[in-house]
Write an enzyme that holds these catalytic residues in place. Structure first.
Site, PDB file in Angstrom:
ATOM      1  N   HIS A 116      -1.246   2.669   2.308  1.00 55.06           N
ATOM      2  CA  HIS A 116      -1.420   4.123   2.298  1.00 55.06           C
ATOM      3  C   HIS A 116      -1.623   4.654   0.898  1.00 55.06           C
ATOM      4  CE1 HIS A 116       2.724   4.787   0.831  1.00 55.06           C
ATOM      5  NE2 HIS A 116       3.093   3.829   1.668  1.00 55.06           N
ATOM      6  N   CYS A 169       6.036  -0.720   2.113  1.00 57.30           N
ATOM      7  CA  CYS A 169       4.613  -0.614   2.403  1.00 57.30           C
ATOM      8  C   CYS A 169       3.783  -0.948   1.158  1.00 57.30           C
ATOM      9  CB  CYS A 169       4.269   0.784   2.906  1.00 57.30           C
ATOM     10  SG  CYS A 169       4.963   1.159   4.533  1.00 57.30           S
TER      11      CYS A 169
END
Length: 438
Positions: free
Chosen positions: A397, A413
């Site tokens: 992301h 992440c």
């Protein structure tokens, strides 16, 4: 009656949203719309007709004279911050910053004049979709990002500017250095290694002549003039981005906080470096000309495999033939919340995503113990892109803090700059493998 500023992008109108503002009359009859709380200019509307000078003689003296009683009633601080030569507020009005309502048809810029003695550098901002960043043909530009090639720019001096030029070149080739800031570091070193793998040659960042020649072959000069538009100044922006997730959840959108932040991201720059390049610039004033980097167009192609290298803190993308298509600096997990191991796949892709905070399955943020919906926006927890992976709750992301990529930890992440995450999202599709390596 509320006043509204007509807004157009190219030949397409844009939808208008209303905010409160003061209206001033400039020396030449233009209307200057000023935020009554911050004193910043929101928009400037040109004079309604060329007959303004004749009409001005018919106006009452108090309407436009700076020494008038009404003009003196305006606080001096607001007058100084508003606009040189502005008159007293005409009235409190409702004006409309530009918000894009539909896709705008983009037009090519006029090609350089070949009659000049020296070739004019092609320093135009390229259209983000549909053009190979490595092509040397005509570059198309957004109508809301008018770049003017610098035909008389003196040679850039100083090691920081030379490194910044090298960063622009690396960005154009797909070997992203992250933010363009003219500073050396691990992100720069990894980008140079990616360049060597992709081109088969080393890049000497001390050889300015070589860098200039390669820039010319990949789109033109590294820097160009950019004129700040009404849309740049108007936003919409938020006053600040709270750190607490429960406070974030109360906002409608996690937008940029200032024109400088938005412009820096548009041109892949560190905001501090943008301000360093333009120390006298007022980024809230439409028409201000500033110097910006010209990172070029996004990489085209199709990615078949992604490698997330935890030790190098870099994401590398490869096509089906095993060729490296792009490489990006990344923040990958932490000791407390490590990223996955082994191989997973891309599950789905979301642009401008909302973020659902769930402390039971994610992580604990502050005192928040309930599920929260965090609104979308470039300053949201996952930035402007979410590439979900087959392992639940994990993804690739964007980020609200591009200058910290590769320098901090994430909650397991893979975090990229918003522009790198956007480029990667357009190169992949569900089913692409993502291999995590140490």
């Amino acid at each position: 009656m509320p006043a509204a500023v007509p807004a157009f992008a190219g030949d397409q109108p844009v939808r208008l949203a209303q905010v409160e503002a003061d209206v001033y009359i400039g020396r030449n009859g233009e209307r200057i719309y000023v935020d009554p709380y911050s004193g910043d200019i929101v928009a400037i509307e040109p004079a309604p007709s060329r007959r303004y000078q004749e009409r001005r003689r018919e106006l009452p003296r108090d309407y436009y004279e700076p020494r008038s009683r009404q003009y003196r009633q305006v606080p001096a601080e607001r007058r100084a911050r508003a606009y040189p030569g502005a008159r007293q507020p005409e009235r409190r009005a409702v004006i409309a910053p530009a918000i894009r309502d539909e896709t705008v048809r983009r037009q090519p810029l006029v090609p350089p004049d070949t009659r000049q003695r020296e070739p004019e550098p092609d320093a135009k901002l390229a259209k983000r979709e549909g053009v190979d960043r490595r092509a040397t043909g005509t570059i198309r530009a957004k109508e809301d990002a008018p770049l003017t090639p610098k035909t008389d720019q003196p040679p850039l001096a100083g090691s920081r500017m030379l490194l910044a030029k090298a960063q622009v070149l690396l960005d154009r080739a797909g070997a992203s250095p992250g933010v363009i800031d003219g500073l050396d570091g691990s992100n720069m070193a990894n980008a140079l290694e990616a360049w060597r793998v992709m081109t088969g040659q080393a890049l000497d960042v001390a050889d300015e002549a070589s860098i200039d020649a390669q820039l010319a072959a990949r789109g033109g000069a590294a820097f160009a003039d950019y004129r700040i538009t009404n849309a740049d100044a108007a936003g919409p922006y938020v006053a600040s981005v709270p750190s607490d997730y429960s406070a974030k959840a109360t906002l409608d959108r996690l937008s940029y906080t200032s024109p400088a932040e938005a412009i820096a991201e548009k041109f892949h720059m560190d905001e501090g470096f943008l301000r360093w390049l333009n120390p006298e610039a007022n980024f809230s004033r439409p028409g201000t000309v500033i110097k910006v980097a010209v990172p070029g167009m996004r990489v085209l192609g199709e990615v078949a495999r992604i490698v997330a290298d935890k030790g190098r803190e870099q994401v590398r993308a490869f096509d089906s033939a095993g060729r490296m298509v792009a490489a990006y600096p990344a923040t990958i997990g932490s000791a407390d919340t490590p990223s996955p191991s082994g191989t997973v796949t891309v599950d789905r892709i979301a642009f401008d995503p909302e973020y659902t905070y769930n402390p039971k399955i994610n992580f604990k943020q502050g005192a928040n113990d309930k599920v929260l919906r965090i609104p979308p926006g470039p300053n949201g927890p996952v930035g402007s892109i979410w590439i979900a992976l087959s392992k639940p709750t994990y993804g690739i992301h964007g980020t609200p803090e591009p200058s910290r990529i590769g320098k901090t930890n994430s909650h397991g992440c893979v975090r990229l700059t918003n522009w790198d995450a956007t480029e990667l999202a357009k190169l992949v599709k569900p089913g692409v493998t993502v291999e995590f390596t140490d």
